[in-house]
Design an enzyme around this catalytic site. Structure first.
Site, PDB file in Angstrom:
ATOM      1  N   LYS A  45      -2.307  -7.165 -19.755  1.00  0.00           N
ATOM      2  CA  LYS A  45      -2.044  -7.828 -18.481  1.00  0.00           C
ATOM      3  C   LYS A  45      -3.189  -8.754 -18.082  1.00  0.00           C
ATOM      4  CE  LYS A  45       0.177  -8.842 -14.778  1.00  0.00           C
ATOM      5  NZ  LYS A  45       1.188  -9.891 -15.008  1.00  0.00           N
ATOM      6  N   TRP A  66      -3.853  -1.890  -1.347  1.00  0.00           N
ATOM      7  CA  TRP A  66      -3.952  -3.048  -2.244  1.00  0.00           C
ATOM      8  C   TRP A  66      -4.164  -4.232  -1.327  1.00  0.00           C
ATOM      9  CZ3 TRP A  66      -1.836  -7.738  -3.834  1.00  0.00           C
ATOM     10  CH2 TRP A  66      -2.189  -8.151  -5.124  1.00  0.00           C
ATOM     11  N   GLU A  82       6.822 -22.854 -19.687  1.00  0.00           N
ATOM     12  CA  GLU A  82       6.790 -21.496 -19.142  1.00  0.00           C
ATOM     13  C   GLU A  82       8.033 -20.699 -19.584  1.00  0.00           C
ATOM     14  OE1 GLU A  82       4.683 -19.607 -17.982  1.00  0.00           O
ATOM     15  OE2 GLU A  82       5.744 -18.080 -16.827  1.00  0.00           O
ATOM     16  N   ARG A 115       1.644   1.006  -6.562  1.00  0.00           N
ATOM     17  CA  ARG A 115       1.780   0.057  -5.445  1.00  0.00           C
ATOM     18  C   ARG A 115       0.481  -0.705  -5.191  1.00  0.00           C
ATOM     19  NH1 ARG A 115       6.289   1.749  -2.054  1.00  0.00           N
ATOM     20  NH2 ARG A 115       5.421   0.561  -0.346  1.00  0.00           N
ATOM     21  N   LYS A 136       7.749 -17.292 -21.714  1.00  0.00           N
ATOM     22  CA  LYS A 136       8.352 -16.021 -21.284  1.00  0.00           C
ATOM     23  C   LYS A 136       9.182 -15.440 -22.420  1.00  0.00           C
ATOM     24  CE  LYS A 136       6.450 -15.134 -18.669  1.00  0.00           C
ATOM     25  NZ  LYS A 136       5.404 -15.789 -18.022  1.00  0.00           N
ATOM     26  N   HIS A 191      10.152 -37.500 -31.571  1.00  0.00           N
ATOM     27  CA  HIS A 191       8.910 -37.767 -32.317  1.00  0.00           C
ATOM     28  C   HIS A 191       8.544 -36.606 -33.258  1.00  0.00           C
ATOM     29  CE1 HIS A 191       8.170 -41.398 -30.058  1.00  0.00           C
ATOM     30  NE2 HIS A 191       8.470 -40.724 -28.953  1.00  0.00           N
ATOM     31  N   CYS A 218       0.838  -1.191   0.000  1.00  0.00           N
ATOM     32  CA  CYS A 218       0.000   0.000   0.000  1.00  0.00           C
ATOM     33  C   CYS A 218       0.883   1.255   0.000  1.00  0.00           C
ATOM     34  CB  CYS A 218      -0.875   0.014   1.239  1.00  0.00           C
ATOM     35  SG  CYS A 218      -1.668  -1.562   1.516  1.00  0.00           S
ATOM     36  N   ASN A 245       0.963   0.853   6.625  1.00  0.00           N
ATOM     37  CA  ASN A 245       1.427  -0.208   5.726  1.00  0.00           C
ATOM     38  C   ASN A 245       2.092  -1.251   6.584  1.00  0.00           C
ATOM     39  OD1 ASN A 245       0.762   1.321   3.560  1.00  0.00           O
ATOM     40  ND2 ASN A 245       2.867   1.808   2.955  1.00  0.00           N
ATOM     41  N   GLY A 246       1.896  -2.504   6.268  1.00  0.00           N
ATOM     42  CA  GLY A 246       2.599  -3.555   6.999  1.00  0.00           C
ATOM     43  C   GLY A 246       1.632  -4.551   7.591  1.00  0.00           C
ATOM     44  N   GLU A 271       6.975 -14.167 -25.381  1.00  0.00           N
ATOM     45  CA  GLU A 271       6.185 -12.976 -25.023  1.00  0.00           C
ATOM     46  C   GLU A 271       7.004 -11.693 -25.054  1.00  0.00           C
ATOM     47  OE1 GLU A 271       4.853 -14.331 -21.066  1.00  0.00           O
ATOM     48  OE2 GLU A 271       3.013 -13.284 -21.588  1.00  0.00           O
TER      49      GLU A 271
HETATM   50  C1  F6R Z   1       2.008 -14.795 -19.373  1.00  0.00           C
HETATM   51  C2  F6R Z   1       0.793 -14.243 -18.818  1.00  0.00           C
HETATM   52  C3  F6R Z   1      -0.502 -14.776 -19.285  1.00  0.00           C
HETATM   53  C4  F6R Z   1      -1.441 -15.001 -18.108  1.00  0.00           C
HETATM   54  C5  F6R Z   1      -2.828 -15.425 -18.587  1.00  0.00           C
HETATM   55  C6  F6R Z   1      -3.749 -15.734 -17.430  1.00  0.00           C
HETATM   56  O1  F6R Z   1       3.137 -14.168 -18.884  1.00  0.00           O
HETATM   57  O2  F6R Z   1       0.826 -13.373 -17.990  1.00  0.00           O
HETATM   58  O3  F6R Z   1      -0.329 -15.941 -20.022  1.00  0.00           O
HETATM   59  O4  F6R Z   1      -0.881 -15.989 -17.293  1.00  0.00           O
HETATM   60  O5  F6R Z   1      -3.383 -14.403 -19.364  1.00  0.00           O
HETATM   61  O6  F6R Z   1      -3.882 -14.649 -16.604  1.00  0.00           O
HETATM   62  P1  F6R Z   1      -4.426 -14.793 -15.129  1.00  0.00           P
HETATM   63  O7  F6R Z   1      -3.440 -15.594 -14.364  1.00  0.00           O
HETATM   64  O8  F6R Z   1      -4.555 -13.391 -14.635  1.00  0.00           O
HETATM   65  O9  F6R Z   1      -5.746 -15.502 -15.217  1.00  0.00           O
END
Ligand code: F6R
Length: 612
Positions: free
Chosen positions: A607, A89, A485, A42, A489, A508, A17, A115-116, A492
């Site tokens: 996001k 948050w 994963e 934050r 990464k 295969h 926060c 905060n904390g 992306e």
């Molecule tokens: C990859 C990434 C996305 C999310 C996906 C699901 O780095 O961020 O693949 O993992 O869109 O998002 P959440 O977890 O918010 O349901």
């Protein structure tokens, strides 16, 4: 039943926060608002301000982002030049106006922002209630206002000192009283600074909130108490001895402060993982039990279905290995976008687990809403998100806001939560708590820190990959999803084509791709399939491919075969994804950054994917 039911089992954490306070000669409300906006990175599920006018305190709070409180304040008349404000948050409890800060005492004459985490708040709450105090919110923070009220005899500083002596845990605290034109600020374990202006003093949880007004700041140390008045500020230790407080000139930009000096949020979040994994574990590992709860008797669960998208789907795949191996319950894992549109064979003794950082992903939510006839459990980071409200029970990650579009710290926290879930099921079904694994799990944050200390070495290796067109990631067993994963990464953030495969599947099909231009990242850990992965490496080497080995065992054959080796600590197989993913996240980050890509905002990505 919702996540909140388990609050008592979860140590509360609201360290992300933001606090801003001001005492000077200017109208305080615009200063508080601009500070809140600066602190919005934050986290921002609710916000509030407290100002002092005509010897009374006026508190205004609002659920939602800062623009909501801004709208609420718009048009109101204020004369005040003293105030404190907070952006929250939530990591537990619904983000609502009651839980939003500032909190006040019974009389409304003391107000605090915090905060904390107050670890002994339950005991203090009982004590205060016995003494007749009425606690209105679900937060640990509110009890601080009541403790100060208890000790207040016309000297705010004295009352704050007496109150904090009773607090266990961490705090960054700013306090006001209706009777005195003062702000008292104190910290223990949670950052707090004073901003020193011309005839005005600021207090803030980080310098980004004050930098547009002053670059002169004093970083408060633990248990230092700052008293801000119209005459300036004074600093004392907890024994009442005066201190000088060193003034530092801030040279960082706002952007640099928000990222804690890291170039990107993604890198900051990668480096936060020792702390975020510890936060996911915090308060959940008892000596005899795993302190989570599921709304279905674990003894009768006969199947678990996990559904998620993207990175969360990868952690779910790891969850399958974990739950099947540790707890012996069969697990199905499905992409939420697929699961929602196929036939669902679900029985009353099945448990649907939905994994989502944001708790808002449209496909994951859609899948959850499709399933009507079994209990549901959410593994979610954002408190109060739609998924967290619609499941029957849940585990919050407590990873703090994830701002980088590519998910990093949420992944390791999801895996941590799934390990806890597997251990919980085993304990509930067999009475056995796997003490060795628990002890090892507690050491994981330290192991991650050790790996992060090798970041420069990984950056050097990344320099060789910047021109690559294709990279293959291979792993087996529980580390196959880690390969997926790692590849996700990389693609992306660097836009380099990458694929994750189970190492043994290479022959295969994907082996046809191997030539001298192909990089292959191998995740190779000690254990029964070590030699088999070495054979896969030999197959790649024979075709001229270049090998990067993520390896937990010194081995002469690997030394000969691999072009680059990243050594990682040897841990139990169950915990190895938490270790192996760290160099892969760093590799993806550095390749993208070296190629000049804005890592925090990769093209075409959002996001939170709230559309189908
Ligand atoms: C990859 C990434 C996305 C999310 C996906 C699901 O780095 O961020 O693949 O993992 O869109 O998002 P959440 O977890 O918010 O349901």
């Amino acid at each position: 039943m919702k996540f909140e039911v388990f609050v008592f089992l979860i140590i509360k954490y609201n360290y992300m926060c933001g606090i801003i306070g001001y005492l000077g000669k200017k109208p305080v409300v615009p200063i508080l608002l601009s500070g809140l906006k600066r602190l919005e990175y934050r986290g921002y599920d609710s916000a509030g301000i407290c100002i002092r006018e005509n010897d009374a305190l006026r508190i205004i709070k609002k659920e939602g982002p800062i623009k909501m409180i801004e709208a609420k304040l718009n048009g109101l008349q204020f004369t005040s030049q003293t105030g404190i404000a907070h952006t929250r948050w939530a990591t537990h409890g619904r983000p609502n106006e009651i839980n939003a800060h500032p909190h006040s005492d019974c009389t409304g004459k003391i107000s605090i922002v915090h905060n904390g985490i107050i670890e002994n708040f339950q005991a203090l709450k009982k004590l205060l209630e016995r003494e007749g105090h009425t606690i209105k919110s679900e937060t640990d923070s509110e009890i601080i206002a009541h403790l100060i009220e208890k000790f207040y005899t016309n000297n705010l500083e004295e009352a704050v000192v007496r109150a904090i002596k009773l607090l266990e845990g961490t705090f960054g605290l700013a306090v006001m009283s209706a009777s005195e034109n003062k702000i008292v600020a104190v910290r223990r374990g949670s950052p707090l600074i004073l901003g020193i202006g011309e005839g005005e003093i600021f207090v803030a949880s980080d310098a980004s909130a004050v930098i547009e007004y002053t670059q002169q700041v004093v970083y408060l140390k633990d248990n230092e108490i700052a008293t801000i008045t119209e005459n300036g500020y004074s600093l004392k230790n907890i024994n009442g001895e005066s201190l000088n407080g060193e003034i530092t000139e801030i040279k960082w930009t706002v952007d640099e402060i928000e990222k804690d000096g890291f170039k990107h949020f993604m890198l900051k979040e990668i480096f936060e993982q020792p702390k975020t994994v510890a936060n996911t574990l915090r308060g959940r590992l008892g000596s005899r039990e795993i302190k989570i709860s599921v709304n279905l008797n674990p003894k009768i669960i006969d199947k678990i279905i996990i559904t998620a998208c993207g990175t969360s789907w990868h952690s779910s795949l790891i969850g399958k290995y974990l739950i099947e191996k540790i707890a012996g319950i069969p697990v199905e894992v499905d992409y939420a976008s697929e699961y929602r549109y196929r036939s669902h064979i679900v029985g009353p003794n099945n448990l649907l687990v939905v994994v989502s950082q944001s708790g808002e992903t449209a496909d994951t939510l859609g899948a959850l809403r499709e399933i009507k006839n079994c209990e549901t459990l959410g593994i979610v980071n954002i408190v109060g998100s739609t998924i967290s409200r619609e499941v029957n029970s849940g585990i919050y990650l407590h990873a703090g806001p994830e701002i980088g579009v590519a998910s990093t710290k949420a992944f390791t926290s999801q895996v941590t939560a799934l390990i806890l879930l597997a251990l919980y099921f085993k304990k509930e079904r067999t009475g056995i708590l796997d003490q060795e694994l628990v002890a090892e799990l507690l050491m994981i944050p330290e192991e991650i820190q050790g790996l992060l200390n090798q970041a420069d070495k990984i950056k050097e290796i990344a320099k060789n990959l910047t021109a690559a067109k294709n990279i293959l990631y291979l792993g087996r067993g529980i580390n196959f999803p880690v390969a997926l994963e790692g590849a996700l990464k990389l693609k992306e953030v660097s836009y380099i084509h990458a694929e994750g495969y189970p190492a043994a599947e290479m022959k295969h099909g994907p082996i046809a791709l191997i030539d001298e231009n192909m990089f292959v990242v191998f995740i190779i850990n000690h254990g029964p399939i070590f030699e088999k992965i070495i054979s896969n490496m030999q197959e790649v080497k024979a075709r001229g491919g270049k090998i990067i080995a993520i390896c937990d065992l010194e081995n002469d054959v690997i030394k000969k075969l691999a072009d680059y080796i990243i050594m990682v600590p040897a841990v139990s197989e169950e915990l190895s994804p938490l270790i192996n993913i760290i160099p892969l996240q760093l590799l993806a980050y550095y390749v993208a950054d070296l190629n000049g890509i804005n890592v925090d905002k990769p093209r075409n990505l959002a996001k939170s994917v709230t559309v189908e």
